[in-house]
Scaffold this active site. Sequence first.
Site, PDB file in Angstrom:
ATOM      1  N   ARG A  34      81.171   0.633  47.938  1.00 59.04           N
ATOM      2  CA  ARG A  34      82.133   1.655  48.354  1.00 59.04           C
ATOM      3  C   ARG A  34      81.879   3.049  47.763  1.00 59.04           C
ATOM      4  NH1 ARG A  34      88.125  -0.982  48.214  1.00 59.04           N
ATOM      5  NH2 ARG A  34      87.799  -0.788  45.965  1.00 59.04           N
ATOM      6  N   ASP A  35      80.800   3.213  47.016  1.00 53.43           N
ATOM      7  CA  ASP A  35      80.477   4.566  46.527  1.00 53.43           C
ATOM      8  C   ASP A  35      78.961   4.748  46.435  1.00 53.43           C
ATOM      9  OD1 ASP A  35      81.011   7.144  45.715  1.00 53.43           O
ATOM     10  OD2 ASP A  35      81.234   6.609  43.593  1.00 53.43           O
TER      11      ASP A  35
END
Length: 266
Positions: A34-35
């Site tokens: 997610r990053d």
Amino acid sequence: VGRPTFARRIVLLEPWLKVVDTLAYAHDRGVIHRDLKPANIALGDYGEVIVLDWGLAKVRDTPDEAAAEWKAEFSTDRPTHETVAGAIGTPGFMSPEAARGQLERLDHRTDVYSLGVMLFEVLTGRLPHDLTNLGTYMTSLLNHAPPRADAIDEDVPEALADICALALAREPEDRIQSAIELAARVRFWEQSTQLARDVAQRFAQAEAALAAAEGLQGAAVLPPLDRAMAALTRAREVMPEDPRVPKLEQQIETVRARALNERDQH
């Protein structure tokens, strides 16, 4: 000084593929990052690639503690950047659903989008959406498809641009559906490209040997013709339907027949 050329950028495709493999492994175990962004990728001196900073990672079927603590505070020197409430990830690399803060929609395809952004950067030397102004960036990300990579740099192969565009589809269901599939598509392109180069080299060898034979007479013609036929045979094994194969075969046999006739007459 402009952006590096495509030929210089494309060497990053192999490290990028290792990042994709790492995410495929994580996804198989129910973890989404997610990053994903270049700042979270470490390249070693011996070809090793490490994906860092799993602080926003989510494990499937567990409480989303990372998102509960996350506040999208984007630090920048530009006063035009503003905080986007609810967004999760890093501007420039976050997916549209992450930018909207739709946490229930964030799955492995969110990482696929970020991998697509990094692929776009490898292919073009820039991000898909302009990050100069955060508000403009968010509007573009949420409402417009990014440009094709081959529209930014004409040296980008169409097939790679197609793959990148599919990874960057705004809706998760329209994207390439897994990191495994993304890697497989790119590796298939690599293999096909290498085969095409190999076949082109074989045809070039056959044509060069045939040209050499045509400048000779009698028995001296036969060795270069044998080299031409050997190269053509290897090309035919890979691309049997290539129309150049029968054409060159006919030319080789015509020159061979002439050479044999000259030899017999002497």
